[in-house]
Design a protein around this motif. Structure first.
Motif, PDB file in Angstrom:
ATOM      1  N   PRO A   1      -5.053 115.474  46.621  1.00 56.41           N
ATOM      2  CA  PRO A   1      -5.442 114.173  47.170  1.00 56.41           C
ATOM      3  C   PRO A   1      -5.690 113.118  46.100  1.00 56.41           C
ATOM      4  N   THR A   2      -6.011 113.545  44.891  1.00 56.16           N
ATOM      5  CA  THR A   2      -6.220 112.581  43.821  1.00 56.16           C
ATOM      6  C   THR A   2      -4.896 111.958  43.391  1.00 56.16           C
TER       7      THR A   2
ATOM      8  N   HIS B   1      -2.101 109.063  49.825  1.00 56.51           N
ATOM      9  CA  HIS B   1      -1.542 108.715  51.131  1.00 56.51           C
ATOM     10  C   HIS B   1      -0.836 109.887  51.803  1.00 56.51           C
ATOM     11  N   ARG B   2      -0.693 110.981  51.097  1.00 59.14           N
ATOM     12  CA  ARG B   2      -0.114 112.185  51.704  1.00 59.14           C
ATOM     13  C   ARG B   2      -1.201 113.157  52.132  1.00 59.14           C
ATOM     14  N   ALA B   3      -2.410 112.876  51.756  1.00 60.86           N
ATOM     15  CA  ALA B   3      -3.529 113.756  52.089  1.00 60.86           C
ATOM     16  C   ALA B   3      -4.023 113.454  53.504  1.00 60.86           C
TER      17      ALA B   3
ATOM     18  N   TYR C   1     -11.462 107.308  49.431  1.00 62.17           N
ATOM     19  CA  TYR C   1     -11.950 108.551  50.030  1.00 62.17           C
ATOM     20  C   TYR C   1     -11.174 109.768  49.533  1.00 62.17           C
ATOM     21  N   ALA C   2      -9.858 109.636  49.433  1.00 68.15           N
ATOM     22  CA  ALA C   2      -9.047 110.763  48.971  1.00 68.15           C
ATOM     23  C   ALA C   2      -9.390 111.116  47.529  1.00 68.15           C
ATOM     24  N   ARG C   3      -9.603 110.124  46.703  1.00 70.12           N
ATOM     25  CA  ARG C   3      -9.961 110.402  45.303  1.00 70.12           C
ATOM     26  C   ARG C   3     -11.357 110.986  45.189  1.00 70.12           C
ATOM     27  N   LEU C   4     -12.278 110.539  46.053  1.00 69.63           N
ATOM     28  CA  LEU C   4     -13.621 111.121  46.045  1.00 69.63           C
ATOM     29  C   LEU C   4     -13.579 112.593  46.438  1.00 69.63           C
ATOM     30  N   VAL C   5     -12.835 112.897  47.485  1.00 70.78           N
ATOM     31  CA  VAL C   5     -12.717 114.288  47.933  1.00 70.78           C
ATOM     32  C   VAL C   5     -12.020 115.119  46.858  1.00 70.78           C
ATOM     33  N   GLY C   6     -10.938 114.587  46.311  1.00 70.28           N
ATOM     34  CA  GLY C   6     -10.226 115.303  45.249  1.00 70.28           C
ATOM     35  C   GLY C   6     -11.099 115.532  44.031  1.00 70.28           C
TER      36      GLY C   6
END
Length: 70
Positions: A19-20, A24-26, A49-54
């Motif tokens: 996701p990092t 946009h594919r996450a 959000y994706a970078r935070l989760v990653g």
């Protein structure tokens, strides 16, 4: 060396890197209503959000290091 820590850390790093690198594919963290109302804002929110989760998942690095050191 603890193989369980090493493999666990590698797994978390790989799962966190996806996701990092490809926000946009996450998983879609933004509602469809937000995408319709404000596409630019939704895009920025999705990337954040994706970078935070990653980043949170990529904390497997200490686990990997602990597995190698222990």
């Amino acid at each position: 060396m603890e193989p369980a820590f090493v493999f666990g850390g590698l797994f978390l790093l790989l799962v966190g890197a996806y996701p990092t690198l490809f926000p946009h594919r996450a998983h879609n963290y933004v509602s469809s209503r937000e995408w319709e109302d404000d596409p630019r804002g939704a895009r920025r929110k999705q990337e954040r959000y994706a970078r935070l989760v990653g980043g949170a998942i990529a904390l497997g690095l200490p686990l990997l290091v602990a597995g190698v050191v222990l």
